[in-house]
Design an enzyme around this catalytic site. Structure first.
Site, short mmCIF file in Angstrom:
data_model
loop_
_atom_site.label_atom_id
_atom_site.label_comp_id
_atom_site.label_asym_id
_atom_site.label_seq_id
_atom_site.Cartn_x
_atom_site.Cartn_y
_atom_site.Cartn_z
N HIS A 122 0.83 -1.21 0.00
CA HIS A 122 0.00 0.00 0.00
C HIS A 122 0.86 1.26 0.00
O HIS A 122 0.56 2.23 -0.71
CB HIS A 122 -0.93 -0.03 1.22
CG HIS A 122 -1.65 1.26 1.47
ND1 HIS A 122 -1.39 2.05 2.56
CD2 HIS A 122 -2.60 1.89 0.75
CE1 HIS A 122 -2.17 3.11 2.51
NE2 HIS A 122 -2.92 3.05 1.44
N GLU A 142 2.11 1.92 -3.40
CA GLU A 142 1.06 2.56 -4.22
C GLU A 142 1.14 4.08 -4.09
O GLU A 142 1.05 4.81 -5.08
CB GLU A 142 -0.31 2.05 -3.81
CG GLU A 142 -1.47 2.76 -4.48
CD GLU A 142 -2.64 2.98 -3.55
OE1 GLU A 142 -3.13 4.13 -3.48
OE2 GLU A 142 -3.07 2.02 -2.88
N HIS A 143 1.30 4.57 -2.86
CA HIS A 143 1.45 6.01 -2.65
C HIS A 143 2.71 6.54 -3.35
O HIS A 143 2.68 7.61 -3.98
CB HIS A 143 1.55 6.32 -1.15
CG HIS A 143 0.24 6.33 -0.44
ND1 HIS A 143 -0.26 7.45 0.19
CD2 HIS A 143 -0.70 5.36 -0.26
CE1 HIS A 143 -1.44 7.17 0.73
NE2 HIS A 143 -1.72 5.90 0.49
N GLU A 196 -3.19 7.83 7.83
CA GLU A 196 -4.31 7.08 7.23
C GLU A 196 -4.69 5.91 8.12
O GLU A 196 -5.87 5.62 8.31
CB GLU A 196 -3.90 6.60 5.84
CG GLU A 196 -4.99 5.84 5.11
CD GLU A 196 -4.57 5.43 3.71
OE1 GLU A 196 -5.18 4.49 3.17
OE2 GLU A 196 -3.63 6.04 3.15
#
Length: 435
Positions: free
Chosen positions: A36, A39-40, A116
Site C-alpha cells: 500500500h 502505491e502512494h 491514514e
C-alpha cells in the site's frame, strides 16, 4: 504484459487501468503495509515527471485518476476523454518502469500513511476489531496482516523496503493493462506495444505456499474499545470460487467446491441481500428486535482463502451473545427447512439486475475485467458467473447451510464497549490521503 480491451462507444470517454498481481498477501512479516505504501510512492515521480505532476497532467487532460491496494492486488486507473488515451499510457508506462524518489520524500509520505492508519483503523472500533479478528482467524496465511500494515512495521519501514518490493513485483509479466470505453481494439494494441511492449522484464520470485493449518475448534476474541454499542462478528472458513469452477463455456463445472461457493453466494443474498431478507426481518424488524443491525457477506473470489461473515449490533436491552445466537439460528433454519423458490428467484433476479447495471459504468467494466484477471478467470467470466448462479438450486443452498457453519470453522469476535471520551476532537484527514 497482458492487454485486455473492451470497446463501449456510448460516450467519448475511456478508462485505462494497470493491475499488478501483488498485494498485502505478498508481503513478509516485518514489512506489512509496504504494498500500500508503494502505491502512494508511485505518484512521487520518475526522472522525467516530477513528484505530483502525474496527477496534475491527468487533470490537465480532462481526466481523473486514483489507485487502490487490496490483499490480492494493486491497481492504478485514469478516466479520460478517449482521445487522450495515448497520453495516459505514456505516463503510466513511465512510472511503472521508472518510479523513483528520495528518502526524504519517502519519509514524508510514510507519515501520511501512518495518519491514514490512525484515521481509518485506529479511530474506528469496528475496523480495529476486524483487524484483530483476522489475526486470530489465520495463523499461517498472509491474510492475517492488515493491508495498511501494523503501526510498528510502518514505524520501522525504510525507503529501501519499498524499493525492493517495487523491484521484485513490478514487472510486465505480473501486470495487465485494461482499457474500456470509446476505443478501437487495434489502435489500443498499437499504443500498448509502443509504451508497454518495450518495458524491461525480470523473473518473478517464487510464490511459496503458506497453507493455513486446519482449524480444530471455535476461536473467540473479546475486543475492548471506546464505542457506543456492542458488536459481534462471526467468520466461518468456507471455499471460494476457483478458475476450474468457471470453465470457458457455460457447461456445468465438475469442481464441487466452486459449486458450493456459488451456493454460498446465494445464501448470503437470502440472508442479507435486500431490505426484507431473513436477517433484517428476523433480528431487526420483528416486534421484539434483537439487533439494531444485522447482515451477512461473502467474497466469492480471491487469491487467498474465503470467509462467510455474519454480524450484528445488539438492540437496547439485548446482548452480543443473544445476537450471536440469533444469527446462527437463521443459518440453522435454512439448513433445516431450506429456502423457498420465491426467495431464490428474488435474489437471483436482484443479482442479475445488479450485474447488468454495473455495465452502465465504463469504470466497472474495466474493474470487473481486472478482478477476473487477478484471479485467473477467463474473459467473459462475469457472464459465465451469472449463468452459473441462475442454475443454483434451493437444495444446494440448504446443503451449504448445513455443511459449513459448524464450530470448528468459526471465529467469533465481540466488541466490548468502553467509555467514549466526549472531549476528544475528531481527527482531521491528512493532506495526501488518496482513497
Amino acid at each position: 504484459m497482458t492487454l485486455i480491451v473492451k470497446p463501449d462507444r456510448r460516450a467519448p470517454t475511456a478508462v485505462h487501468m494497470v493491475w499488478v498481481r501483488v498485494g498485502s498477501m505478498d508481503e513478509v512479516d516485518g514489512t506489512s503495509g509496504v504494498a500500500h505504501l508503494l502505491e502512494h510512492m508511485m505518484f512521487k515521480g520518475t526522472p522525467t515527471v516530477k513528484a505530483g505532476d502525474f496527477s496534475r497532467k491527468v487533470a490537465a487532460l480532462g481526466g481523473r485518476e486514483n489507485a487502490f491496494t487490496s490483499k490480492d492486488y494493486t491497481g492504478y486507473l485514469q478516466q479520460i476523454p478517449s482521445a487522450k488515451l495515448e497520453d495516459v499510457m505514456r505516463l503510466e508506462a513511465d512510472r511503472f518502469a521508472n518510479n523513483t524518489w528520495t528518502d526524504e520524500v519517502f519519509a514524508k509520505e510514510l507519515e501520511v500513511v501512518k495518519e491514514e492508519r490512525r484515521l481509518r483503523t485506529e479511530d474506528k472500533p469496528h475496523a480495529r476489531l476486524h483487524e484483530a479478528m483476522d489475526a486470530v482467524i489465520y495463523q499461517a496465511d498472509p491474510y492475517r496482516r492488515p493491508i495498511v500494515g501494523w503501526m510498528s512495521d510502518l514505524e520501522s519501514m525504510t525507503a529501501d523496503d519499498a524499493r525492493a518490493f517495487y523491484r521484485r513485483w513490478y514487472t510486465p509479466t505480473n501486470a495487465a493493462v485494461i482499457v474500456a470505453g470509446d476505443v478501437d481494439v487495434d489502435a489500443v494494441r498499437v499504443l500498448a506495444e509502443r509504451y508497454y511492449g518495450t518495458l524491461p522484464v525480470h523473473a518473478l520470485p517464487q510464490r511459496k505456499p503458506r497453507t493455513e493449518p486446519e482449524q480444530t475448534g471455535m476461536r473467540r476474541l473479546d475486543f475492548k474499545a471506546p464505542a457506543e454499542q456492542a458488536y459481534v462478528a462471526l467468520a466461518f472458513k468456507v471455499p471460494g470460487l476457483q478458475p476450474a469452477g468457471l470453465p470457458a463455456t457455460a457447461a456445468a463445472s465438475t469442481d464441487a467446491t466452486s459449486e458450493d461457493a456459488l451456493a454460498l453466494t446465494v445464501l448470503s443474498a437470502v440472508l442479507s441481500g435486500y431490505d426484507g431478507a431473513r436477517l433484517p426481518r428476523a433480528l431487526t424488524l420483528s416486534d421484539k428486535p434483537v439487533a439494531d443491525e444485522a447482515g451477512a457477506y461473502y467474497g466469492l473470489t480471491a487469491r487467498g482463502p474465503q470467509l462467510f461473515t455474519l454480524y450484528g449490533i445488539p438492540a437496547v436491552g439485548k446482548t452480543a451473545t443473544e445476537v450471536e445466537a440469533a444469527l446462527r439460528a437463521q443459518v440453522a433454519l435454512v439448513a433445516k427447512d431450506g429456502v423457498t423458490e420465491a426467495e431464490l428467484t428474488r435474489v437471483k433476479n436482484r443479482w442479475v439486475a445488479g450485474e447488468v447495471y454495473k455495465q452502465d459504468s465504463v469504470f466497472n467494466q474495466a474493474r470487473l475485467l481486472g478482478v477476473s484477471w487477478i484471479n485467473g478467470f477467463p474473459l467473459g467470466a462475469d457472464q459465465l458467473l451469472l449463468e452459473r448462479l441462475r442454475r443454483v438450486t434451493a437444495a444446494q443452498v440448504q446443503a451449504v447451510a448445513a455443511k459449513y457453519f459448524g464450530d470448528d470453522a468459526l471465529t467469533v469476535a465481540t466488541l466490548l464497549p468502553q467509555p467514549v471520551d466526549s472531549t476528544r476532537k475528531p481527527r482531521v484527514p491528512a493532506v495526501g490521503l488518496r482513497h
